[in-house]
Motif scaffolding. Sequence first.
Motif, mmCIF file in Angstrom:
data_model
loop_
_atom_site.group_PDB
_atom_site.id
_atom_site.type_symbol
_atom_site.label_atom_id
_atom_site.label_comp_id
_atom_site.label_asym_id
_atom_site.label_seq_id
_atom_site.Cartn_x
_atom_site.Cartn_y
_atom_site.Cartn_z
ATOM 1 N N LEU A 1 0.839 -1.199 0.000
ATOM 2 C CA LEU A 1 0.000 0.000 0.000
ATOM 3 C C LEU A 1 0.876 1.252 0.000
ATOM 4 O O LEU A 1 0.640 2.183 -0.778
ATOM 5 C CB LEU A 1 -0.936 0.011 1.205
ATOM 6 N N ILE A 2 1.892 1.265 0.835
ATOM 7 C CA ILE A 2 2.807 2.418 0.895
ATOM 8 C C ILE A 2 3.476 2.636 -0.462
ATOM 9 O O ILE A 2 3.547 3.764 -0.957
ATOM 10 C CB ILE A 2 3.867 2.232 2.007
ATOM 11 N N LEU A 3 3.950 1.552 -1.082
ATOM 12 C CA LEU A 3 4.613 1.676 -2.382
ATOM 13 C C LEU A 3 3.653 2.219 -3.440
ATOM 14 O O LEU A 3 4.042 3.044 -4.276
ATOM 15 C CB LEU A 3 5.188 0.325 -2.811
ATOM 16 N N GLN A 4 2.405 1.784 -3.412
ATOM 17 C CA GLN A 4 1.415 2.300 -4.354
ATOM 18 C C GLN A 4 1.129 3.781 -4.084
ATOM 19 O O GLN A 4 0.996 4.578 -5.012
ATOM 20 C CB GLN A 4 0.115 1.480 -4.303
ATOM 21 N N LYS A 5 1.037 4.149 -2.813
ATOM 22 C CA LYS A 5 0.796 5.549 -2.471
ATOM 23 C C LYS A 5 1.951 6.436 -2.941
ATOM 24 O O LYS A 5 1.726 7.542 -3.448
ATOM 25 C CB LYS A 5 0.565 5.699 -0.958
ATOM 26 N N ILE A 6 3.179 5.947 -2.809
ATOM 27 C CA ILE A 6 4.338 6.720 -3.256
ATOM 28 C C ILE A 6 4.322 6.855 -4.773
ATOM 29 O O ILE A 6 4.641 7.924 -5.319
ATOM 30 C CB ILE A 6 5.655 6.102 -2.741
ATOM 31 N N GLU A 7 3.925 5.798 -5.497
ATOM 32 C CA GLU A 7 3.804 5.907 -6.959
ATOM 33 C C GLU A 7 2.753 6.944 -7.333
ATOM 34 O O GLU A 7 2.939 7.722 -8.265
ATOM 35 C CB GLU A 7 3.474 4.554 -7.598
ATOM 36 N N LYS A 8 1.655 6.985 -6.604
ATOM 37 C CA LYS A 8 0.614 7.984 -6.859
ATOM 38 C C LYS A 8 1.150 9.380 -6.526
ATOM 39 O O LYS A 8 0.887 10.342 -7.263
ATOM 40 C CB LYS A 8 -0.641 7.670 -6.038
ATOM 41 N N ALA A 9 1.901 9.490 -5.450
ATOM 42 C CA ALA A 9 2.506 10.782 -5.095
ATOM 43 C C ALA A 9 3.449 11.247 -6.200
ATOM 44 O O ALA A 9 3.441 12.431 -6.578
ATOM 45 C CB ALA A 9 3.250 10.678 -3.762
ATOM 46 N N LYS A 10 4.257 10.335 -6.760
ATOM 47 C CA LYS A 10 5.147 10.690 -7.869
ATOM 48 C C LYS A 10 4.336 11.216 -9.054
ATOM 49 O O LYS A 10 4.720 12.214 -9.677
ATOM 50 C CB LYS A 10 5.955 9.473 -8.323
ATOM 51 N N GLU A 11 3.265 10.525 -9.350
ATOM 52 C CA GLU A 11 2.408 10.956 -10.466
ATOM 53 C C GLU A 11 1.884 12.368 -10.213
ATOM 54 O O GLU A 11 1.984 13.239 -11.079
ATOM 55 C CB GLU A 11 1.236 9.984 -10.605
ATOM 56 N N LEU A 12 1.349 12.598 -9.034
ATOM 57 C CA LEU A 12 0.786 13.911 -8.715
ATOM 58 C C LEU A 12 1.865 14.993 -8.679
ATOM 59 O O LEU A 12 1.632 16.122 -9.125
ATOM 60 C CB LEU A 12 0.016 13.848 -7.391
ATOM 61 N N LEU A 13 3.039 14.656 -8.163
ATOM 62 C CA LEU A 13 4.143 15.623 -8.147
ATOM 63 C C LEU A 13 4.591 15.973 -9.561
ATOM 64 O O LEU A 13 4.917 17.125 -9.845
ATOM 65 C CB LEU A 13 5.331 15.066 -7.357
ATOM 66 N N SER A 14 4.589 14.991 -10.443
ATOM 67 C CA SER A 14 5.053 15.250 -11.814
ATOM 68 C C SER A 14 4.091 16.156 -12.573
ATOM 69 O O SER A 14 4.491 16.825 -13.516
ATOM 70 C CB SER A 14 5.296 13.943 -12.567
#
Length: 181
Positions: free
Chosen positions: A117-130
């Motif tokens: 779950l944490i890894l998926q949340k970080i991937e989503k954070a990367k997407e939103l940051l980009s």
Amino acid sequence: MVCPRCISAVETTLTELNIRFSKVHLGEVYLIKSLSDEQKLNLKSKLQKQGFELLGDKKNMLLEKIKNTIIHIVHHQNDPHKIGNLSSQLPELIGHSYPYLSSLFSEKEGITLERYLILQKIEKAKELLSYSELNVSEISYQLNYSSSQHLSRQFKSVTGMSPSDFIKQKKTKRKPLDNVK
């Protein structure tokens, strides 16, 4: 299958092979009738060429359902309060007890459900940051973090850099959702 394009690709493959189906969901295909051995081999071969895997083992199918459910929770719904709390959501959505799902996931994947779950949340954070449309505080709210500092600590723990360092980098090091580990 973790996105609408994946579903479309599988539907196209099934149609090309004249395999009748009623519906295709993330990680699941509902067939009108059972496949012959030849049809299974053709389908397996075509799907592998597209980067998909034909699952037959019930535990592997359940594992894929767990992953797809977590991906959906993090990436494809808009209620921040639904991100997290897997111990109540997964049994309700999948129909098995949380201890069983957690044990199966850890055994097969080598990481815990919470870590996934944490890894998926970080991937989503990367997407939103980009996208550069939201700041870290807004992203932390969208991903149901208690604070932007909590998101920043987890982000750095997973990626080795802070969210601000990630933004400064021109290359966004994102992973396909089905390869997050």
